[in-house]
Scaffold this motif. Structure first.
Motif, short mmCIF file in Angstrom:
data_model
loop_
_atom_site.label_atom_id
_atom_site.label_comp_id
_atom_site.label_asym_id
_atom_site.label_seq_id
_atom_site.Cartn_x
_atom_site.Cartn_y
_atom_site.Cartn_z
N SER A 141 0.82 -1.20 0.00
CA SER A 141 0.00 0.00 0.00
C SER A 141 0.86 1.26 0.00
O SER A 141 1.81 1.37 0.78
CB SER A 141 -0.80 -0.06 1.31
N LYS A 165 2.19 2.09 -6.96
CA LYS A 165 1.97 1.20 -8.11
C LYS A 165 0.72 1.55 -8.92
O LYS A 165 0.72 1.37 -10.13
CB LYS A 165 1.96 -0.27 -7.68
N ALA A 186 -8.66 -3.15 -6.44
CA ALA A 186 -10.04 -2.64 -6.55
C ALA A 186 -11.04 -3.79 -6.54
O ALA A 186 -12.16 -3.66 -6.04
CB ALA A 186 -10.19 -1.79 -7.81
N TYR A 216 -10.62 -6.68 -4.92
CA TYR A 216 -10.73 -7.13 -3.52
C TYR A 216 -11.55 -6.13 -2.71
O TYR A 216 -12.32 -6.49 -1.83
CB TYR A 216 -9.34 -7.34 -2.91
N ARG A 217 -11.35 -4.85 -3.01
CA ARG A 217 -12.14 -3.83 -2.31
C ARG A 217 -13.63 -3.96 -2.67
O ARG A 217 -14.51 -3.78 -1.84
CB ARG A 217 -11.64 -2.42 -2.69
N GLY A 264 -10.47 -0.66 2.89
CA GLY A 264 -9.09 -1.14 2.72
C GLY A 264 -8.78 -2.24 3.72
O GLY A 264 -8.23 -3.29 3.37
N SER A 320 -10.89 -5.39 2.98
CA SER A 320 -10.44 -6.11 1.78
C SER A 320 -9.18 -6.91 2.09
O SER A 320 -9.00 -8.02 1.57
CB SER A 320 -10.21 -5.15 0.61
N SER A 321 -8.32 -6.37 2.94
CA SER A 321 -7.11 -7.10 3.32
C SER A 321 -7.51 -8.38 4.07
O SER A 321 -6.92 -9.45 3.88
CB SER A 321 -6.22 -6.20 4.17
N SER A 354 -9.21 -10.90 1.66
CA SER A 354 -8.29 -11.36 0.62
C SER A 354 -7.40 -12.50 1.12
O SER A 354 -6.75 -13.18 0.32
CB SER A 354 -7.42 -10.21 0.10
N GLY A 400 -0.99 -5.19 -8.22
CA GLY A 400 -1.59 -5.69 -6.98
C GLY A 400 -0.57 -6.25 -6.02
O GLY A 400 0.48 -5.63 -5.80
N ARG A 401 -0.89 -7.42 -5.44
CA ARG A 401 0.02 -8.03 -4.46
C ARG A 401 0.57 -9.37 -4.96
O ARG A 401 1.58 -9.84 -4.48
CB ARG A 401 -0.72 -8.32 -3.14
N THR A 424 0.28 -10.33 -8.60
CA THR A 424 0.05 -10.41 -10.04
C THR A 424 1.21 -11.10 -10.77
O THR A 424 1.01 -11.77 -11.77
CB THR A 424 -0.24 -9.03 -10.66
N ARG A 428 -0.62 7.87 1.55
CA ARG A 428 -1.98 7.40 1.84
C ARG A 428 -2.78 8.46 2.60
O ARG A 428 -3.94 8.72 2.31
CB ARG A 428 -1.93 6.15 2.72
N ARG A 480 -1.77 -3.87 7.65
CA ARG A 480 -2.07 -4.46 6.33
C ARG A 480 -0.84 -5.10 5.71
O ARG A 480 -0.92 -6.18 5.13
CB ARG A 480 -2.62 -3.38 5.41
N ARG A 510 0.02 -13.98 4.99
CA ARG A 510 -1.06 -14.95 4.74
C ARG A 510 -0.52 -16.15 3.94
O ARG A 510 0.49 -16.02 3.23
CB ARG A 510 -2.22 -14.28 4.01
O1 DC Z 1 -3.97 -2.09 -3.31
P1 DC Z 1 -5.20 -1.90 -2.41
O2 DC Z 1 -4.92 -1.16 -1.14
O3 DC Z 1 -6.36 -1.33 -3.13
O4 DC Z 1 -5.61 -3.42 -2.00
C1 DC Z 1 -6.58 -3.71 -1.04
C2 DC Z 1 -6.33 -5.07 -0.41
O5 DC Z 1 -6.59 -6.10 -1.35
C3 DC Z 1 -4.91 -5.34 0.07
O6 DC Z 1 -4.70 -4.94 1.42
C4 DC Z 1 -4.74 -6.82 -0.09
C5 DC Z 1 -5.70 -7.19 -1.17
N1 DC Z 1 -5.06 -7.50 -2.45
C6 DC Z 1 -4.59 -8.79 -2.62
O7 DC Z 1 -4.65 -9.59 -1.70
N2 DC Z 1 -4.07 -9.17 -3.81
C7 DC Z 1 -3.96 -8.30 -4.83
N3 DC Z 1 -3.45 -8.70 -6.00
C8 DC Z 1 -4.42 -6.96 -4.66
C9 DC Z 1 -4.95 -6.59 -3.44
#
Ligand code: DC
Length: 215
Positions: free
Chosen positions: A11, A15, A35, A37-38, A90, A93-94, A97, A123-124, A126, A151, A174, A181
């Protein structure tokens, strides 16, 4: 696979902004996976279902349509692009996810959206889980203080109660959850080009990425 550019990072690493610039410059599509996941978290909160109940969350998402088009996110056809940009969503979604069932559901959506053409996807996971076959993988990071500053600048207009200390705490929590995880954690691998954006402008980061692309 060279027409999929993956950009991962925590975060506030920049990116999102960088990916949008690169996509516009190269004429590629852009996919913000965070987005999605959100959007999933938004639906969990709107219904509502217990965010700790994986079966309930899975069942809910199985009957939910999530899509991303022209930089906008839709849940069952409703544009939620603005509503998902809060600290609360946020955090939620974490949390969701981390559930394998949620990741599986969104995996299919992400692959489906990208396979049609050239795309910058950020993302996280990809580069590790969604497009491991990409030959253009990047990992963006910045110091935690700088990421919190970025942020906070985004959030304070929407939430005047927010403080920099609270933002820093949220980011730390986060970062921890997203990296520890079991299901495809945030991770830097050797194949990814690493960029520390702490002292760089967005423009400099975009330039560096474009220059190092494998044609
Ligand atoms: O990038 P962001 O803050 O919008 O992402 C929100 C949450 O979504 C982040 O804390 C973890 C999850 N996430 C994920 O697990 N895998 C991704 N490819 C993108 C986001």
């Amino acid at each position: 696979m060279k027409n999929v550019i993956t950009i991962d990072g925590p975060s506030g690493s920049g990116k999102g902004t960088v990916s949008r610039i690169i996509a516009a410059r190269l004429g590629y599509d852009y996919l913000d996976t965070g987005a999605l996941y959100r959007a999933a978290a938004w639906k969990v909160r709107a219904k509502p279902v217990d965010p700790d109940d994986e079966v309930a969350v899975k069942n809910l998402l199985d009957e939910t349509e999530i899509s991303f088009k022209n930089g906008k996110v839709f849940v069952d056809g409703v544009d939620v692009t603005k509503e998902i940009r809060t600290a609360e969503i946020g955090e939620l979604s974490s949390k969701v996810s981390a559930m394998p069932a949620v990741r599986q559901r969104l995996f299919r959506i992400q692959r489906g959206l990208c396979l049609k053409g050239s795309v910058v996807i950020e993302g996280r996971d990809t580069g590790t889980a969604i497009f491991p076959e990409s030959e253009n993988k990047f990992y963006l990071d910045a110091s935690i203080e700088e990421r919190a500053r970025r942020r906070f600048a985004e959030l304070k207009a929407k939430d005047p109660e927010t403080t920099i200390e609270k933002t820093l705490d949220d980011i730390r929590r986060r970062d921890n959850r997203d990296s520890s995880r079991k299901a495809s954690p945030l991770m830097k691998t050797e194949e990814m080009s690493f960029i520390d954006s702490t002292n760089m402008t967005i423009e400099e980061v975009a330039e560096r990425i474009i220059k190092s692309l494998k044609a």
